[in-house]
Design an enzyme around this catalytic site. Structure first.
Site, mmCIF file in Angstrom:
data_model
loop_
_atom_site.group_PDB
_atom_site.id
_atom_site.type_symbol
_atom_site.label_atom_id
_atom_site.label_comp_id
_atom_site.label_asym_id
_atom_site.label_seq_id
_atom_site.Cartn_x
_atom_site.Cartn_y
_atom_site.Cartn_z
ATOM 1 N N ALA A 115 0.930 -1.514 0.093
ATOM 2 C CA ALA A 115 0.193 -0.643 0.255
ATOM 3 C C ALA A 115 0.736 1.604 0.201
ATOM 4 O O ALA A 115 2.012 0.932 0.257
ATOM 5 C CB ALA A 115 -0.977 0.162 1.228
ATOM 6 N N GLU A 148 -2.670 -12.905 -3.495
ATOM 7 C CA GLU A 148 -3.755 -12.538 -3.626
ATOM 8 C C GLU A 148 -4.549 -11.351 -3.697
ATOM 9 O O GLU A 148 -3.948 -9.841 -3.444
ATOM 10 C CB GLU A 148 -5.350 -12.867 -2.521
ATOM 11 N N TYR A 160 0.834 -6.391 -11.116
ATOM 12 C CA TYR A 160 1.533 -7.391 -11.035
ATOM 13 C C TYR A 160 2.284 -8.417 -12.113
ATOM 14 O O TYR A 160 2.838 -8.897 -12.120
ATOM 15 C CB TYR A 160 1.187 -8.569 -9.784
HETATM 16 C C1 LIG Z 1 -1.535 -0.845 -5.815
HETATM 17 C C2 LIG Z 1 -0.549 0.343 -5.280
HETATM 18 C C3 LIG Z 1 -0.091 -0.237 -4.063
HETATM 19 C C4 LIG Z 1 0.191 0.584 -6.433
HETATM 20 O O1 LIG Z 1 1.060 1.950 -5.607
HETATM 21 P P1 LIG Z 1 1.282 3.020 -7.032
HETATM 22 O O2 LIG Z 1 2.143 3.422 -6.119
HETATM 23 O O3 LIG Z 1 0.422 4.041 -7.327
HETATM 24 O O4 LIG Z 1 1.856 2.154 -8.178
HETATM 25 P P2 LIG Z 1 2.672 2.481 -9.371
HETATM 26 O O5 LIG Z 1 2.688 4.455 -9.759
HETATM 27 O O6 LIG Z 1 4.038 2.612 -8.538
HETATM 28 O O7 LIG Z 1 2.302 1.689 -10.332
HETATM 29 C C5 LIG Z 1 3.280 0.384 -10.803
HETATM 30 C C6 LIG Z 1 2.035 0.261 -11.702
HETATM 31 O O8 LIG Z 1 0.664 0.037 -11.191
HETATM 32 C C7 LIG Z 1 0.276 0.616 -12.475
HETATM 33 N N1 LIG Z 1 -1.048 1.240 -12.111
HETATM 34 C C8 LIG Z 1 -0.323 2.417 -11.969
HETATM 35 N N2 LIG Z 1 -1.134 3.012 -11.215
HETATM 36 C C9 LIG Z 1 -2.337 2.932 -12.523
HETATM 37 C C10 LIG Z 1 -3.859 3.349 -12.664
HETATM 38 N N3 LIG Z 1 -4.468 4.541 -12.284
HETATM 39 N N4 LIG Z 1 -4.213 2.556 -13.655
HETATM 40 C C11 LIG Z 1 -4.415 1.444 -14.402
HETATM 41 N N5 LIG Z 1 -2.578 0.635 -13.722
HETATM 42 C C12 LIG Z 1 -2.012 1.702 -12.597
HETATM 43 C C13 LIG Z 1 0.753 0.311 -13.559
HETATM 44 O O9 LIG Z 1 0.957 -0.533 -14.401
HETATM 45 C C14 LIG Z 1 2.540 1.110 -13.102
HETATM 46 O O10 LIG Z 1 2.994 1.027 -14.289
HETATM 47 P P3 LIG Z 1 2.939 1.571 -15.363
HETATM 48 O O11 LIG Z 1 3.552 3.538 -15.136
HETATM 49 O O12 LIG Z 1 4.462 1.280 -15.978
HETATM 50 O O13 LIG Z 1 2.170 1.750 -15.925
HETATM 51 C C15 LIG Z 1 -1.950 1.445 -4.679
HETATM 52 O O14 LIG Z 1 -1.976 2.042 -5.688
HETATM 53 C C16 LIG Z 1 -2.083 1.770 -2.972
HETATM 54 O O15 LIG Z 1 -1.957 1.197 -1.985
HETATM 55 N N6 LIG Z 1 -3.558 0.909 -3.575
HETATM 56 C C17 LIG Z 1 -4.566 0.582 -2.143
HETATM 57 C C18 LIG Z 1 -4.516 -1.044 -1.621
HETATM 58 C C19 LIG Z 1 -4.020 -1.657 -2.254
HETATM 59 O O16 LIG Z 1 -5.054 -1.879 -3.106
HETATM 60 N N7 LIG Z 1 -2.626 -2.380 -2.647
HETATM 61 C C20 LIG Z 1 -3.462 -3.981 -3.401
HETATM 62 C C21 LIG Z 1 -3.710 -5.070 -2.703
HETATM 63 S S1 LIG Z 1 -3.433 -6.190 -3.796
#
Ligand SMILES: CC(C)(COP(=O)(O)OP(=O)(O)OC[C@H]1O[C@@H](n2cnc3c(N)ncnc32)[C@H](O)[C@@H]1OP(=O)(O)O)[C@@H](O)C(=O)NCCC(=O)NCCS
Length: 218
Positions: A115, A148, A160
């Site tokens: 997260a 998951e 992922y």
């Molecule tokens: C999932 C999470 C950890 C991603 O963190 P983040 O710092 O925003 O992600 P990043 O900026 O590193 O993005 C990594 C990749 O995620 C994907 N991604 C990020 N934002 C996206 C969006 N708005 N739409 C689609 N893909 C997206 C892309 O593949 C991106 O790669 P790219 O930059 O080459 O396109 C964050 O959204 C989060 O904390 N979500 C809530 C908790 C959660 O759902 N955790 C996962 C539980 S399984």
């Protein structure tokens, strides 16, 4: 911004709990990160902003009695970690932007959570956390990494997939809050040449993008 990736420590618990509650508000019971620190299967990493600090968060301590009170008093003689009936839970000075954790079970690293603070998303921090988790799992000799993810969480699934996780199963109605399905994802063997070559390419590109010259798990 200047990033630091390191293992979770006790002083981070308040901030990590805050990020967890923001990211997974319906998860019940919530993860107890203080307990996770004592769990020998669990390994947690945090990404911090090295240029930003936080004030320690003081929370009301649970009243202590008997031996635990004596131990606390002795500790107080040697350090300043307790004051005026409140316990200093977040004496960590670094501002935490996100965290991830996994459990090592047999030869498998199973990701428990990942997260990023909502206001810091889409800046590559989630990807940095995932890279670091894969590196740590490899260091701990895990063979594969599994996790998951909610069927509706396409953002996380995209992240992922980018790193070679593929769907290997489906748990119907897995999440108790809304009976949503969980997609079970897994890597191939993380020591395999194909996985490592993809990882190293993506990792170098990502570190360049974030302006990280020296990367090492602290
Ligand atoms: C999932 C999470 C950890 C991603 O963190 P983040 O710092 O925003 O992600 P990043 O900026 O590193 O993005 C990594 C990749 O995620 C994907 N991604 C990020 N934002 C996206 C969006 N708005 N739409 C689609 N893909 C997206 C892309 O593949 C991106 O790669 P790219 O930059 O080459 O396109 C964050 O959204 C989060 O904390 N979500 C809530 C908790 C959660 O759902 N955790 C996962 C539980 S399984």
């Amino acid at each position: 911004m200047s990033y630091c990736v390191r293992l979770l420590c006790r002083e981070d618990v308040a901030q990590v709990t805050e990020i967890d509650r923001e990211a997974f508000p319906t998860l019940w019971p919530p993860v107890n990160y203080k307990h996770e620190l004592q769990n020998r299967l669990a390994h947690y990493l945090v990404v911090c902003d090295e240029e930003k600090t936080v004030e320690p968060v003081a929370v009301q301590a649970v009243p202590k009695k008997g031996l635990s009170l004596v131990i606390t008093r002795v500790r107080e003689l040697f350090n300043q970690s307790r004051f005026f009936g409140n316990e200093l839970l977040s004496s960590s000075r670094q501002y935490i932007l996100g965290f991830t954790g996994f459990w090592i079970m047999a030869d498998e690293a199973h990701v428990i959570n990942i997260a990023v603070r909502e206001s810091y998303r889409h800046q590559g921090i989630g990807e940095l956390l995932l890279i670091s988790a894969v590196d740590l799992a490899a260091k701990l000799k895990a063979r594969i990494i599994t996790l998951e993810v909610r069927a509706s969480n396409t953002t996380a699934q995209a992240l992922y997939s980018k790193y070679g996780f593929a769907q290997v199963g489906l748990h119907r109605g897995y999440y108790i809050d809304n009976r949503e399905d969980a997609i079970l994802m897994s890597t191939e063997a993380i020591s395999s040449a194909s996985f490592q070559s993809r990882l190293q390419q993506l990792k170098q590109a990502h570190l360049r993008k974030l302006g990280i010259a020296v990367y090492q798990l602290a």
